[in-house]
Design a protein around this motif. Structure first.
Motif: not given
Length: 286
Positions: A177-203
């Motif tokens: 799935p290495l090629a999929r990593v590059a393809e899905l990286l925008p989703l990964g960046v969006a996930f990281a931004a949202v998850n980090a924000a909600q966990e930093e607020l929550r925890f």
């Protein structure tokens, strides 16, 4: 330990993932909403205690926001099952399920934040500002001080190494799935931004803001880091090693938040690790 500190620890542990770990790992139970319901009930009882016991009344806002979070988590659990989300999540690939679950967790997090605002806490008190990006920090065990402008990027790299090792040992990755990593990286960046924000607020941001004036900075940092670690037993990274890794990370992130008086560095360091986690989720997909 004072009554105030003891009750604060009981509250944070009651709101943490400890009960689920005991139920699922210690007693062999299955995932169930009743654990969240019991935790909510315990927090409401503790809220009644702190409101009536003068010695610990200063914890009222702290317990209230955690009870609000608990109520939001119960509501979210039921909503996920009523809408069929849980059935989809049980069979969907983790690199899709984890970002979706993270986005849904914004709901109880916002409820928690709303209660804190209702108690009169402002944006700066709740660390909802950028903060001083180069605030000085004392290196533990030394007298040396280093600015977060240098510590922040260093922490991103330092935590990424053991995280990669832990994920490599606990996930079954594939090379195709290495090629999929590059393809899905925008989703990964969006996930990281949202998850980090909600966990930093929550925890961190909300609990720290309400706990530091009552129990002190060092104790509040340990309390929030412990809850952060316990909350990852069934997450990413998971298991005992995941708890240990995230507990240490939680100490550093809370220290960054308190010292810079802002959200930027904890969020940025956290988001960088979440990108790493997303990459491993894709590599573990079939």
């Amino acid at each position: 330990m004072s009554a105030l500190a003891a009750v604060a620890w009981i509250v944070i542990l009651s709101a943490s993932g400890l009960a689920e770990i005991v139920w699922r790992v210690g007693l062999g139970g299955h995932e169930t909403v009743w654990i969240a319901v019991v935790q909510l009930g315990a927090l409401l009882l503790l809220l009644g205690l702190v409101r009536t016991w003068r010695a610990v009344r200063r914890l009222t806002a702290f317990v209230s926001v955690l009870a609000a979070l608990g109520g939001g988590l119960v509501a979210l659990f039921l909503l996920e099952r009523a809408t069929g989300f849980t059935a989809w999540a049980d069979g969907g690939p983790d690199y899709q399920v984890v970002p979706a679950e993270s986005a849904l967790l914004c709901l109880p997090t916002l409820i928690m934040l709303a209660v804190a605002l209702g108690f009169g806490f402002g944006r700066r008190q709740l660390f909802l500002v950028r903060g001083d990006l180069d605030a000085p920090s004392r290196i533990p065990g030394t007298t040396r001080r280093l600015g977060w402008g240098r510590l922040g990027p260093l922490a991103m790299l330092v935590f990424a190494v053991p995280l990669c090792v832990q994920l490599a040992l606990t996930t079954h990755t594939h090379s195709h799935p290495l090629a999929r990593v590059a393809e899905l990286l925008p989703l990964g960046v969006a996930f990281a931004a949202v998850n980090a924000a909600q966990e930093e607020l929550r925890f961190r941001a909300v609990p720290l803001a309400l706990a530091v004036p009552v129990v002190g900075g060092e104790r509040a940092i340990w309390m929030t880091a412990t809850a952060f670690g316990l909350g990852h037993w069934f997450g990413h990274p998971n298991g005992p090693s995941g708890v240990g890794l995230t507990l240490i990370g939680g100490l550093v992130l809370a220290k960054a938040m308190v010292e810079t008086q802002g959200l930027f560095w904890p969020w940025a360091i956290h988001a960088a690790q979440d990108v790493v986690i997303f990459v491993f989720l894709v590599l573990a997909s079939t």
